[in-house]
Design a protein around this motif. Sequence first.
Motif, PDB file in Angstrom:
ATOM      1  N   ASP A 160      -3.106   1.570 -14.936  1.00 54.31           N
ATOM      2  CA  ASP A 160      -2.533   1.553 -13.590  1.00 54.31           C
ATOM      3  C   ASP A 160      -3.493   2.141 -12.564  1.00 54.31           C
ATOM      4  OD1 ASP A 160      -0.252   0.368 -14.522  1.00 54.31           O
ATOM      5  OD2 ASP A 160       0.904   2.230 -14.666  1.00 54.31           O
ATOM      6  N   HIS A 196      -3.058  -5.516 -20.403  1.00 56.28           N
ATOM      7  CA  HIS A 196      -2.050  -4.720 -19.705  1.00 56.28           C
ATOM      8  C   HIS A 196      -1.451  -5.478 -18.510  1.00 56.28           C
ATOM      9  CE1 HIS A 196      -3.523  -1.193 -21.944  1.00 56.28           C
ATOM     10  NE2 HIS A 196      -4.749  -1.657 -21.691  1.00 56.28           N
ATOM     11  N   ALA A 240       1.992  -4.839 -16.616  1.00 54.48           N
ATOM     12  CA  ALA A 240       2.215  -3.798 -15.616  1.00 54.48           C
ATOM     13  C   ALA A 240       2.057  -4.392 -14.224  1.00 54.48           C
ATOM     14  CB  ALA A 240       1.243  -2.650 -15.823  1.00 54.48           C
ATOM     15  N   GLU A 246       1.086  -3.276 -11.169  1.00 50.86           N
ATOM     16  CA  GLU A 246      -0.141  -3.096 -10.394  1.00 50.86           C
ATOM     17  C   GLU A 246      -1.317  -3.801 -11.058  1.00 50.86           C
ATOM     18  OE1 GLU A 246      -1.822   0.100  -7.325  1.00 50.86           O
ATOM     19  OE2 GLU A 246      -0.719   0.870  -9.046  1.00 50.86           O
TER      20      GLU A 246
END
Length: 485
Positions: free
Chosen positions: A430, A465, A468, A470
């Motif tokens: 993130d 990832h 997620a 963001e």
Amino acid sequence: MASSTVTSAQPPPQPDRPPRPNLVFRQLRGRRSPAEFAAAVRRAAREIGERVSCDARYVGRVETGEIRCPNYAYERVFLHMFPGRTLTDLGFAPRSSVRGRRARTGATAADPVVPVSHRPEPVAPEGETPGTARPYDRGNPYTHDDHEESDVLRRAFMRGGTATAAAASLGPLGLALDAAAAERPVRRCGAGALEEAVRQIRLLDDRHGADGLYRRAAAPLRAAYALLDAGAMRQATADRLYAGAGELALSVGWLAHDSGRYDDARSHYAEALATARMTGDPALEAHAFCNTAFLARDAGRPREAVRAAQAAQRAARELGSARLLSLLALREAGGWAGLADRVGCERALARAQALFDRGPAGADPDWMSFYGEAELAGLEAQCWSALGDWPRAARHARRAVELQDPHFTRNTALYTAELADDLARGGRPDAAAAAGLRVLELLGEVQSTRVRTMLAGTARVLLPHRGAREVSAFLDRHRALARTA
């Protein structure tokens, strides 16, 4: 401090009189180094919409009295920086006392001469008649042909496909270079134009990165070597031309380096090194080896990086600049990191920090104006990244971003890209995506293959990832940018 009531009635000094130091201006600089003060001048210029190429050398020329009166752009900036004062309050001579100076007639036997096949014609300032060229100053080889007041040689160089014209038209500024003009032979120009070209290219690179600059910057480099082929009138002028051409070759080489053209960069750096060796210029030699070490590290030749950095340190040993030796120790550290030699890297980093802590000096080269605490932290971050110590690398990269002068937009983008990559590889997707988004915002202003390549690597690390929010936003924007690039 000089009174603001001083008029222009006083007669101009004789041509052979040595320059009078500007002690007022030196006092105003205070404890800031020439490079730090030059950065403050550039910031002040941006505040009022001016664009000046101020660097440490310019500040030194003002303080030694070589520049008796600044040009109009600098005048506006200085009066903005020191409100309520006049030029004479700042230690400068009245403008009318430095215009229309007559050339000294005849050379002396003491003036060394370089054989020439043909000599450049003198060029008069616009609006003035021939014969009013500036006098030679035998006491200082850097004064005879490029006083800032009328910029005669700079304009002459512009008319011949010049370095300054090319630099001013580079990259994302959106102005086109006249390629045909760039190929015309350069007959009326001097070392001052070369030095101005180097300053302009470095300033544009600081703001915009290399990708839009490199091909256009090759034109002034060709012009520089045309000057050398044409010969020079005096030995001091010839030495200055060679030094200027070498620095220009390094600047163009760096543009190639930063835009991923490693073979071209290696060629330009070798050209600069040959010039340095031919003329016995240790400062230019140290700079050439410094860039060569950086290139070798980026090109995956770490052992060459170490050897080049060590050669640079040998060349720089007698130059009196601890900051230069600090940067060269960092170049060596980068090579050791590439060799996975943690001990060698740590020793070089410790030496770099100790040398940096000695502070700036008058002997620091002009081209090192970028080298401050931010660059020190950024280069150390790259070392820890190469050694796989991601948390430590991220700490240094974040510090580099926080300390960076806003003028160096390209470096801000570079350090932030380094931070994003270190965070991604260190398991903080993130935070990495947030840093990556900041880099994407800067890429509207910066064109650097190096930064884009780093960001592409970060995107690959973050792919697992993408769930997620963001991270997904970063990957989508990065993908869109890649399509339009």
